[in-house]
Design an enzyme around this catalytic site. Structure first.
Site, PDB file in Angstrom:
ATOM      1  N   LYS A 265       0.844  -1.209   0.000  1.00 43.79           N
ATOM      2  CA  LYS A 265       0.000   0.000   0.000  1.00 43.79           C
ATOM      3  C   LYS A 265       0.877   1.256   0.000  1.00 43.79           C
ATOM      4  O   LYS A 265       0.685   2.187  -0.782  1.00 43.79           O
ATOM      5  CB  LYS A 265      -0.908   0.029   1.230  1.00 43.79           C
ATOM      6  CG  LYS A 265      -1.552   1.397   1.495  1.00 43.79           C
ATOM      7  CD  LYS A 265      -2.416   1.400   2.732  1.00 43.79           C
ATOM      8  CE  LYS A 265      -1.715   1.601   4.018  1.00 43.79           C
ATOM      9  NZ  LYS A 265      -1.334   2.974   4.349  1.00 43.79           N
ATOM     10  N   ASN A 266       1.889   1.280   0.880  1.00 42.14           N
ATOM     11  CA  ASN A 266       2.679   2.501   1.063  1.00 42.14           C
ATOM     12  C   ASN A 266       3.700   2.749  -0.040  1.00 42.14           C
ATOM     13  O   ASN A 266       4.291   3.811  -0.100  1.00 42.14           O
ATOM     14  CB  ASN A 266       3.337   2.478   2.446  1.00 42.14           C
ATOM     15  CG  ASN A 266       2.301   2.664   3.532  1.00 42.14           C
ATOM     16  OD1 ASN A 266       1.145   3.003   3.249  1.00 42.14           O
ATOM     17  ND2 ASN A 266       2.686   2.434   4.768  1.00 42.14           N
TER      18      ASN A 266
ATOM     19  N   ARG B 135      -4.473  10.908   4.602  1.00 38.71           N
ATOM     20  CA  ARG B 135      -3.403  11.904   4.665  1.00 38.71           C
ATOM     21  C   ARG B 135      -2.414  11.787   3.525  1.00 38.71           C
ATOM     22  O   ARG B 135      -1.798  12.760   3.097  1.00 38.71           O
ATOM     23  CB  ARG B 135      -2.622  11.725   5.949  1.00 38.71           C
ATOM     24  CG  ARG B 135      -3.431  11.719   7.216  1.00 38.71           C
ATOM     25  CD  ARG B 135      -2.501  11.461   8.335  1.00 38.71           C
ATOM     26  NE  ARG B 135      -1.392  12.376   8.205  1.00 38.71           N
ATOM     27  CZ  ARG B 135      -1.472  13.651   8.574  1.00 38.71           C
ATOM     28  NH1 ARG B 135      -2.577  14.095   9.083  1.00 38.71           N
ATOM     29  NH2 ARG B 135      -0.473  14.448   8.437  1.00 38.71           N
TER      30      ARG B 135
ATOM     31  N   CYS C 219      -5.142  13.052  13.233  1.00 36.82           N
ATOM     32  CA  CYS C 219      -4.986  11.623  12.965  1.00 36.82           C
ATOM     33  C   CYS C 219      -4.957  10.862  14.283  1.00 36.82           C
ATOM     34  O   CYS C 219      -4.374  11.348  15.257  1.00 36.82           O
ATOM     35  CB  CYS C 219      -3.692  11.394  12.199  1.00 36.82           C
ATOM     36  SG  CYS C 219      -3.386   9.671  11.833  1.00 36.82           S
TER      37      CYS C 219
ATOM     38  N   ARG D  13       0.675  14.949  13.108  1.00 38.63           N
ATOM     39  CA  ARG D  13       1.368  14.636  11.840  1.00 38.63           C
ATOM     40  C   ARG D  13       1.470  15.885  10.970  1.00 38.63           C
ATOM     41  O   ARG D  13       0.818  15.998   9.941  1.00 38.63           O
ATOM     42  CB  ARG D  13       0.655  13.514  11.106  1.00 38.63           C
ATOM     43  CG  ARG D  13       0.644  12.212  11.891  1.00 38.63           C
ATOM     44  CD  ARG D  13      -0.058  11.099  11.177  1.00 38.63           C
ATOM     45  NE  ARG D  13       0.688  10.580  10.046  1.00 38.63           N
ATOM     46  CZ  ARG D  13       0.231   9.607   9.257  1.00 38.63           C
ATOM     47  NH1 ARG D  13      -0.947   9.079   9.490  1.00 38.63           N
ATOM     48  NH2 ARG D  13       0.940   9.157   8.251  1.00 38.63           N
TER      49      ARG D  13
ATOM     50  N   ASP E 298       4.760   0.856  12.103  1.00 45.67           N
ATOM     51  CA  ASP E 298       3.522   0.237  11.619  1.00 45.67           C
ATOM     52  C   ASP E 298       3.352  -1.206  12.084  1.00 45.67           C
ATOM     53  O   ASP E 298       2.338  -1.832  11.785  1.00 45.67           O
ATOM     54  CB  ASP E 298       3.463   0.302  10.093  1.00 45.67           C
ATOM     55  CG  ASP E 298       3.345   1.740   9.592  1.00 45.67           C
ATOM     56  OD1 ASP E 298       3.584   1.972   8.396  1.00 45.67           O
ATOM     57  OD2 ASP E 298       3.044   2.625  10.411  1.00 45.67           O
TER      58      ASP E 298
ATOM     59  N   VAL F 268       8.581   7.232  16.685  1.00 48.22           N
ATOM     60  CA  VAL F 268       8.185   7.900  15.435  1.00 48.22           C
ATOM     61  C   VAL F 268       6.877   8.669  15.640  1.00 48.22           C
ATOM     62  O   VAL F 268       6.762   9.832  15.294  1.00 48.22           O
ATOM     63  CB  VAL F 268       8.070   6.883  14.280  1.00 48.22           C
ATOM     64  CG1 VAL F 268       7.641   7.588  12.992  1.00 48.22           C
ATOM     65  CG2 VAL F 268       9.387   6.153  14.073  1.00 48.22           C
TER      66      VAL F 268
ATOM     67  N   ARG G 147      -8.444  -0.524   4.985  1.00 45.02           N
ATOM     68  CA  ARG G 147      -7.554   0.482   4.404  1.00 45.02           C
ATOM     69  C   ARG G 147      -6.203  -0.109   4.028  1.00 45.02           C
ATOM     70  O   ARG G 147      -5.513   0.399   3.150  1.00 45.02           O
ATOM     71  CB  ARG G 147      -7.324   1.622   5.404  1.00 45.02           C
ATOM     72  CG  ARG G 147      -8.579   2.379   5.793  1.00 45.02           C
ATOM     73  CD  ARG G 147      -8.221   3.619   6.589  1.00 45.02           C
ATOM     74  NE  ARG G 147      -7.326   4.474   5.784  1.00 45.02           N
ATOM     75  CZ  ARG G 147      -6.923   5.672   6.219  1.00 45.02           C
ATOM     76  NH1 ARG G 147      -7.293   6.106   7.401  1.00 45.02           N
ATOM     77  NH2 ARG G 147      -6.117   6.416   5.470  1.00 45.02           N
TER      78      ARG G 147
HETATM   79  C1  EPZ Z   1       4.352   7.083   6.301  1.00 44.84           C
HETATM   80  O1  EPZ Z   1       3.601   8.190   6.811  1.00 44.84           O
HETATM   81  C2  EPZ Z   1       3.398   5.891   6.244  1.00 44.84           C
HETATM   82  N1  EPZ Z   1       2.264   6.207   5.404  1.00 44.84           N
HETATM   83  C3  EPZ Z   1       2.903   5.564   7.646  1.00 44.84           C
HETATM   84  O2  EPZ Z   1       2.123   4.357   7.569  1.00 44.84           O
HETATM   85  C4  EPZ Z   1       4.095   5.273   8.539  1.00 44.84           C
HETATM   86  O3  EPZ Z   1       3.641   5.088   9.855  1.00 44.84           O
HETATM   87  C5  EPZ Z   1       5.072   6.459   8.509  1.00 44.84           C
HETATM   88  O4  EPZ Z   1       5.452   6.764   7.166  1.00 44.84           O
HETATM   89  C6  EPZ Z   1       6.348   6.175   9.289  1.00 44.84           C
HETATM   90  O5  EPZ Z   1       6.960   5.030   8.828  1.00 44.84           O
HETATM   91  C7  EPZ Z   1       2.389   6.050   4.054  1.00 44.84           C
HETATM   92  O6  EPZ Z   1       3.423   5.704   3.527  1.00 44.84           O
HETATM   93  C8  EPZ Z   1       1.177   6.301   3.237  1.00 44.84           C
HETATM   94  P1  EPZ Z   1       6.460  10.490   8.299  1.00 44.84           P
HETATM   95  P2  EPZ Z   1       4.208   9.674   6.778  1.00 44.84           P
HETATM   96  O7  EPZ Z   1       6.337  11.781   7.574  1.00 44.84           O
HETATM   97  O8  EPZ Z   1       5.086   9.844   5.612  1.00 44.84           O
HETATM   98  C9  EPZ Z   1       7.009  13.804  11.692  1.00 44.84           C
HETATM   99  C10 EPZ Z   1       0.246   2.945   7.820  1.00 44.84           C
HETATM  100  O9  EPZ Z   1      -0.144   2.402   8.872  1.00 44.84           O
HETATM  101  N2  EPZ Z   1       6.899  14.798  10.600  1.00 44.84           N
HETATM  102  O10 EPZ Z   1       7.608   9.619   7.958  1.00 44.84           O
HETATM  103  O11 EPZ Z   1       3.061  10.597   6.956  1.00 44.84           O
HETATM  104  C11 EPZ Z   1       5.703  13.037  11.888  1.00 44.84           C
HETATM  105  O12 EPZ Z   1       4.799  13.741  12.699  1.00 44.84           O
HETATM  106  C12 EPZ Z   1       0.716   4.430   7.866  1.00 44.84           C
HETATM  107  O13 EPZ Z   1       0.310   2.374   6.732  1.00 44.84           O
HETATM  108  C13 EPZ Z   1       7.099  16.137  10.890  1.00 44.84           C
HETATM  109  O14 EPZ Z   1       7.359  16.516  12.047  1.00 44.84           O
HETATM  110  O15 EPZ Z   1       5.097   9.668   8.114  1.00 44.84           O
HETATM  111  C14 EPZ Z   1       6.198  11.749  12.518  1.00 44.84           C
HETATM  112  O16 EPZ Z   1       6.374  11.928  13.888  1.00 44.84           O
HETATM  113  C15 EPZ Z   1       0.386   5.089   9.161  1.00 44.84           C
HETATM  114  N3  EPZ Z   1       6.967  17.036   9.873  1.00 44.84           N
HETATM  115  C16 EPZ Z   1       7.539  11.528  11.832  1.00 44.84           C
HETATM  116  O17 EPZ Z   1       7.942  12.791  11.304  1.00 44.84           O
HETATM  117  C17 EPZ Z   1       6.707  16.662   8.574  1.00 44.84           C
HETATM  118  O18 EPZ Z   1       6.603  17.512   7.679  1.00 44.84           O
HETATM  119  C18 EPZ Z   1       7.517  10.505  10.696  1.00 44.84           C
HETATM  120  O19 EPZ Z   1       6.421  10.793   9.869  1.00 44.84           O
HETATM  121  C19 EPZ Z   1       6.527  15.292   8.306  1.00 44.84           C
HETATM  122  C20 EPZ Z   1       6.632  14.372   9.331  1.00 44.84           C
END
Ligand code: EPZ
Length: 422
Positions: free
Chosen positions: A22-23, A93, A117, A122, A309, A331, A401
């Site tokens: 999916k991701n 998102r 969320c 996020r 995840d 994370v 999902r």
């Molecule tokens: C991706 O989300 C995945 N989603 C998430 O999977 C996964 O949990 C996450 O990466 C971490 O591995 C998809 O790929 C669609 P991040 P993403 O930006 O990209 C902070 C699932 O269950 N951050 O890597 O949105 C954020 O708050 C989903 O399949 C900022 O501070 O996650 C978090 O604490 C849930 N500012 C950390 O970084 C930003 O601009 C990592 O988030 C962006 C992120």
């Protein structure tokens, strides 16, 4: 309300085939709008998130269809409405990752800010910072990101690290925009997740010039134009990990077909520590347990660390371990909606900030529980497979999902899951 009724305890045994990721699929679907023409993506799973993203692409002007052999066909010849509406973005998102490609293709984009969320705060500040570095003018208005780059974006050295390390979709957004920027872009502290490597490989197949794939430094030589692509996405490592825990929590044995152990070293390391066997096989792997569940400590981190995840699923497993385990969520520090629900099933979990102390219990007991997000719902289903009696998981739409018809894939190997709409 969609619910699962799960009878336990059961012992799983047999084979399950792993679907495409999916991701990886979501950002790769976004990448197709970087160019005009027909792209075909293979192994994209049938999930509600994929349907929502398809709806988003149609709203931009694309035609999105499934061919008879299951390929996802995206015709991005026309992009006449570079807008990601709130009504769609609030459902998923990951919609935010159309921002970079729209900027590169159309020189402008208007995308709703993703809302709150269940797994915690996020923000998308790093996405916006990276795109600004490439020369985009970005402002926020009435809950929307308005981004403009009438002239071509310009390559630059960009640091993409944040308070929790790298960002997956932030890296995807900036990487896609940089493929068509003028000159070279260096993305430092890029996410190294296999899904990002898959996106970069797909972009290179479209004609991009990306090196350093799989590392924290991606180097992109901008090109003027990209081509439509035919591409097969990688297997889903989070789905693989979930089914591995299903075999472990039921003291069963599952053969998982079409999985890539190479993407899962941190996960396999923990499983072996817990007393679970994971043996590679030519078309996948065999996972089993026939001794006690040993306690183990887990800290989630960006790849190649232990994936957030799979945190909830491993908490369900370790709740039945001999002894205490410590789980630290680095994370998404608030990603613990499943804790109270597992405690309803007689687990013994104590949360302190981003840490949960898991005191192992002899058995879990079936109960009505509430799913709050995708991975939490998977953890409740796994707990239900091992628990004594009946577990009723409410709001299972969350699970659709990220897992395609999970009950139809687990029941043939020994689960007793029935879907009900009450
Ligand atoms: C991706 O989300 C995945 N989603 C998430 O999977 C996964 O949990 C996450 O990466 C971490 O591995 C998809 O790929 C669609 P991040 P993403 O930006 O990209 C902070 C699932 O269950 N951050 O890597 O949105 C954020 O708050 C989903 O399949 C900022 O501070 O996650 C978090 O604490 C849930 N500012 C950390 O970084 C930003 O601009 C990592 O988030 C962006 C992120």
């Amino acid at each position: 309300m969609d619910t699962f009724r799960i009878e336990g305890p059961v012992r799983l045994s047999g084979s399950v085939s792993i679907n495409g990721s999916k991701n990886a699929s979501l950002p790769i679907m976004a990448a197709t709008i970087l160019t005009a023409g027909k792209s075909v993506l293979k192994a994209v799973p049938n999930l509600s998130d994929i349907s929502v993203f398809s709806k988003l692409l149609r709203q931009l002007g694309c035609k999105v269809t499934r061919s008879r052999n299951g390929g996802l066909c995206i015709d991005s010849t026309v992009i006449d409405n570079p807008v990601g509406e709130y009504e769609i973005v609030r459902m998923m998102r990951a919609s935010i990752c159309i921002l970079g490609p729209l900027l590169a293709r159309c020189g402008r984009a208007k995308v709703s800010m993703p809302g709150g969320c269940a797994i915690g705060d996020r923000p998308v500040d790093i996405h916006l910072r990276g795109l600004r570095e490439l020369g985009a003018k970005i402002r926020l208005k009435s809950g929307y990101v308005i981004a403009e780059a009438p002239k071509r974006l310009t390559g630059k050295d960009i640091f993409m690290g944040g308070p929790f390390g790298s960002t997956v979709l932030g890296t995807a957004n900036v990487l896609m925009a940089a493929t068509m920027a003028k000159g070279r872009t260096v993305i430092e502290s890029a996410a190294c997740e296999p899904e990002i490597a898959d996106l970069a490989n797909c972009l290179n197949k479209m004609g991009a010039k990306i090196t350093g794939i799989g590392s924290a430094r991606l180097i992109v030589e901008g090109v003027r134009q990209l081509q439509p692509v035919e591409y097969q996405v990688i297997p889903d490592r989070i789905e693989t990990g979930t089914f591995m825990v299903a075999a472990a929590v039921t003291a069963g044995e599952l053969k998982l077909l079409n999985c890539r152990l190479d993407d899962m070293m941190a996960v396999v390391d923990r499983l072996r520590n817990i007393g679970v066997t994971v043996d590679a096989a030519n078309d996948g792997c065999v996972v089993g347990r026939n001794g006690p569940i040993k306690s183990a400590d887990i800290t989630t981190q960006p790849y190649p660390g232990f994936p957030t995840d799979l945190q909830a699923q491993f908490m369900a497993l370790l709740s039945l371990a001999e002894g205490n385990s410590v789980i630290i969520e680095k994370v998404f520090p608030d990603r613990f909606m499943h804790v109270a629900e597992l405690n309803r099933m007689a687990a013994n979990l104590r949360k302190e900030g981003p840490t949960v102390i898991v005191a192992g219990v002899k058995k879990l007991v079936g109960a009505p529980v509430m799913a709050s997000d995708l991975r939490a719902s998977a953890a409740l289903v796994l707990a239900g497979l091992a628990a004594d009696g009946t577990t009723v998981v409410n709001r299972v739409y969350h699970i659709d999902r990220g897992y395609e018809r999970i009950e139809e894939r687990l029941n043939p190997v020994g689960a007793k899951i029935s879907w009900e709409n009450i």
